[in-house]
Scaffold this active site. Structure first.
Site, PDB file in Angstrom:
ATOM      1  N   LYS A  18     -49.717  18.552  39.829  1.00  0.00           N
ATOM      2  CA  LYS A  18     -51.055  19.276  40.299  1.00  0.00           C
ATOM      3  C   LYS A  18     -50.727  19.408  41.854  1.00  0.00           C
ATOM      4  O   LYS A  18     -51.081  20.859  42.204  1.00  0.00           O
ATOM      5  CB  LYS A  18     -52.109  18.324  40.398  1.00  0.00           C
ATOM      6  CG  LYS A  18     -52.653  17.930  38.760  1.00  0.00           C
ATOM      7  CD  LYS A  18     -53.885  17.010  38.845  1.00  0.00           C
ATOM      8  CE  LYS A  18     -53.900  15.617  39.520  1.00  0.00           C
ATOM      9  NZ  LYS A  18     -53.100  14.800  38.832  1.00  0.00           N
ATOM     10  N   ARG A  93     -63.087  13.938  38.796  1.00  0.00           N
ATOM     11  CA  ARG A  93     -62.333  12.810  38.142  1.00  0.00           C
ATOM     12  C   ARG A  93     -63.370  12.128  37.108  1.00  0.00           C
ATOM     13  O   ARG A  93     -62.537  11.319  36.432  1.00  0.00           O
ATOM     14  CB  ARG A  93     -61.289  11.934  39.247  1.00  0.00           C
ATOM     15  CG  ARG A  93     -59.855  12.375  39.062  1.00  0.00           C
ATOM     16  CD  ARG A  93     -59.339  11.498  39.891  1.00  0.00           C
ATOM     17  NE  ARG A  93     -57.974  11.176  40.102  1.00  0.00           N
ATOM     18  CZ  ARG A  93     -56.877  11.514  40.706  1.00  0.00           C
ATOM     19  NH1 ARG A  93     -57.303  12.573  41.393  1.00  0.00           N
ATOM     20  NH2 ARG A  93     -55.752  11.154  40.287  1.00  0.00           N
ATOM     21  N   ARG A 132     -40.126   9.160  41.614  1.00  0.00           N
ATOM     22  CA  ARG A 132     -40.717   9.999  42.570  1.00  0.00           C
ATOM     23  C   ARG A 132     -40.345   9.245  43.914  1.00  0.00           C
ATOM     24  O   ARG A 132     -40.949   7.846  44.021  1.00  0.00           O
ATOM     25  CB  ARG A 132     -41.978  10.345  42.081  1.00  0.00           C
ATOM     26  CG  ARG A 132     -42.871  11.037  43.635  1.00  0.00           C
ATOM     27  CD  ARG A 132     -43.933  11.878  43.113  1.00  0.00           C
ATOM     28  NE  ARG A 132     -45.142  10.861  42.882  1.00  0.00           N
ATOM     29  CZ  ARG A 132     -46.353  11.122  42.543  1.00  0.00           C
ATOM     30  NH1 ARG A 132     -46.492  12.771  42.371  1.00  0.00           N
ATOM     31  NH2 ARG A 132     -47.482  10.355  42.504  1.00  0.00           N
ATOM     32  N   ARG A 165     -44.633   5.925  46.763  1.00  0.00           N
ATOM     33  CA  ARG A 165     -45.885   5.635  47.078  1.00  0.00           C
ATOM     34  C   ARG A 165     -46.244   4.325  46.416  1.00  0.00           C
ATOM     35  O   ARG A 165     -45.660   3.890  45.362  1.00  0.00           O
ATOM     36  CB  ARG A 165     -46.521   6.654  46.390  1.00  0.00           C
ATOM     37  CG  ARG A 165     -47.045   7.941  47.090  1.00  0.00           C
ATOM     38  CD  ARG A 165     -47.559   8.904  46.079  1.00  0.00           C
ATOM     39  NE  ARG A 165     -48.833   8.753  45.377  1.00  0.00           N
ATOM     40  CZ  ARG A 165     -49.530   9.667  44.822  1.00  0.00           C
ATOM     41  NH1 ARG A 165     -49.093  10.992  45.126  1.00  0.00           N
ATOM     42  NH2 ARG A 165     -50.637   9.249  44.137  1.00  0.00           N
ATOM     43  N   ARG A 176     -52.769   4.038  36.246  1.00  0.00           N
ATOM     44  CA  ARG A 176     -53.452   5.391  36.682  1.00  0.00           C
ATOM     45  C   ARG A 176     -53.232   6.350  35.484  1.00  0.00           C
ATOM     46  O   ARG A 176     -54.247   7.026  35.089  1.00  0.00           O
ATOM     47  CB  ARG A 176     -52.361   5.853  37.640  1.00  0.00           C
ATOM     48  CG  ARG A 176     -52.804   5.326  38.936  1.00  0.00           C
ATOM     49  CD  ARG A 176     -51.455   5.603  40.096  1.00  0.00           C
ATOM     50  NE  ARG A 176     -51.455   7.147  40.228  1.00  0.00           N
ATOM     51  CZ  ARG A 176     -50.365   7.594  40.657  1.00  0.00           C
ATOM     52  NH1 ARG A 176     -49.084   7.167  40.488  1.00  0.00           N
ATOM     53  NH2 ARG A 176     -50.372   8.885  40.910  1.00  0.00           N
TER      54      ARG A 176
HETATM   55  P1  AMP Z   1     -53.516  11.770  43.193  1.00  0.00           P
HETATM   56  O1  AMP Z   1     -52.631  11.999  44.475  1.00  0.00           O
HETATM   57  O2  AMP Z   1     -54.297  12.759  42.682  1.00  0.00           O
HETATM   58  O3  AMP Z   1     -52.746  11.025  42.199  1.00  0.00           O
HETATM   59  O4  AMP Z   1     -54.858  10.561  43.606  1.00  0.00           O
HETATM   60  C1  AMP Z   1     -54.192   9.326  43.969  1.00  0.00           C
HETATM   61  C2  AMP Z   1     -55.371   8.315  43.892  1.00  0.00           C
HETATM   62  O5  AMP Z   1     -56.510   8.963  44.919  1.00  0.00           O
HETATM   63  C3  AMP Z   1     -55.943   8.237  42.583  1.00  0.00           C
HETATM   64  O6  AMP Z   1     -55.404   7.207  41.964  1.00  0.00           O
HETATM   65  C4  AMP Z   1     -57.549   7.621  43.072  1.00  0.00           C
HETATM   66  O7  AMP Z   1     -57.448   6.189  43.413  1.00  0.00           O
HETATM   67  C5  AMP Z   1     -57.752   8.225  44.378  1.00  0.00           C
HETATM   68  N1  AMP Z   1     -58.437   9.601  44.145  1.00  0.00           N
HETATM   69  C6  AMP Z   1     -58.041  10.962  44.285  1.00  0.00           C
HETATM   70  N2  AMP Z   1     -59.079  11.854  43.959  1.00  0.00           N
HETATM   71  C7  AMP Z   1     -60.035  11.076  43.682  1.00  0.00           C
HETATM   72  C8  AMP Z   1     -61.279  11.364  42.724  1.00  0.00           C
HETATM   73  N3  AMP Z   1     -61.679  12.698  42.818  1.00  0.00           N
HETATM   74  N4  AMP Z   1     -62.127  10.441  42.449  1.00  0.00           N
HETATM   75  C9  AMP Z   1     -61.717   9.077  42.582  1.00  0.00           C
HETATM   76  N5  AMP Z   1     -60.660   8.864  43.244  1.00  0.00           N
HETATM   77  C10 AMP Z   1     -59.729   9.591  43.564  1.00  0.00           C
END
Ligand code: AMP
Length: 228
Positions: A18, A93, A132, A165, A176
């Site tokens: 993404k 989300r 990654r 990460r 996740r």
């Molecule tokens: P990502 O980089 O998109 O994989 O997001 C990493 C982490 O950030 C996720 O596993 C959540 O813990 C948190 N996160 C990101 N966006 C949201 C959202 N819209 N709602 C809740 N948690 C979020």
């Protein structure tokens, strides 16, 4: 060339690319883009009150509470100048986040143009996330895979540091992916009735995937060679 103003949501399991796609598309469509995951990681790295509040939640692979995410998004959206589109990577989300987004966009009179559903097999997502690494230092952060020896050599040559990460550790990856399936995937159905959902194959090179997304959103054929 004049572009239409696009209001786009990017969905997809962790590892679907993404954020990588958001970077491409931001330049291509001249839209404002936000990655909520990246924003939260920056808050954590800077030790802000928000960062301290969410650090453990991210490390466990769980979702940050809706109220905080809606507050962050709503402030960000209201600042985008008219005439500029937007791209959301990682928001909404959950159903309450999607409902809140609808309300804000209604108030701003900015309807969604497209919802991109990036599709990737679980095995490919696990392969990408497990391998990654982020190359930090002496230049822009770069996402690389541990199998890509040339990229690792380039990172070390520029004095970069390879970092994993905390939420890319195996047990958190599983969490996740499960959270995505339970909380976020159902959102595709939430939008289905509006005829704006596009299912896009997220496998292959990032240029190929970007071309598929552009083709879906613009309704005009893009080939990946045209992106360079
Ligand atoms: P990502 O980089 O998109 O994989 O997001 C990493 C982490 O950030 C996720 O596993 C959540 O813990 C948190 N996160 C990101 N966006 C949201 C959202 N819209 N709602 C809740 N948690 C979020």
């Amino acid at each position: 060339m004049e572009h239409s103003i696009y209001h786009v949501l990017l969905f997809g399991p962790p590892g679907a690319g993404k954020s990588t796609q958001a970077e491409y598309l931001m330049a291509h469509w001249n839209v404002a883009a936000i990655s909520t995951g990246k924003l939260l990681r920056e808050q954590i790295a800077s030790g802000t009150p928000i960062g301290l509040r969410v650090r453990d939640v991210l490390a466990r692979g769980e979702l940050v509470d809706d109220a905080l995410m809606i507050e962050i998004l709503s402030a960000w959206l209201k600042d985008i100048p008219r005439g500029k589109g937007f791209l959301l990577d990682g928001f909404p989300r959950t159903i309450p986040q999607a409902q809140a987004l609808d309300k804000i966009l209604n108030e701003l009179a900015r309807p969604l143009s497209a919802v991109i559903d990036l599709r990737l097999s679980v095995s490919e997502a696990v392969h990408r996330l497990g391998g990654r690494r982020i190359c930090y230092g002496n230049g822009p952060d770069e996402i690389i895979h541990i199998n890509d020896e040339a990229a690792i050599a380039r990172c070390l040559e520029r004095g970069g540091l390879l970092v994993q990460r905390p939420d890319d550790l195996p047990n958190v990856i599983v969490k996740r992916l499960a959270v995505y399936e339970a909380e976020t995937e159902p959102l595709i159905n939430y939008y289905r009735g509006r005829d704006i959902v596009h299912h896009v194959d997220a496998s292959g090179e990032r240029e190929q995937v970007a071309a598929r997304i552009m083709t879906a959103v613009e309704g005009v054929e893009h080939s990946h060679t045209a992106l360079v």
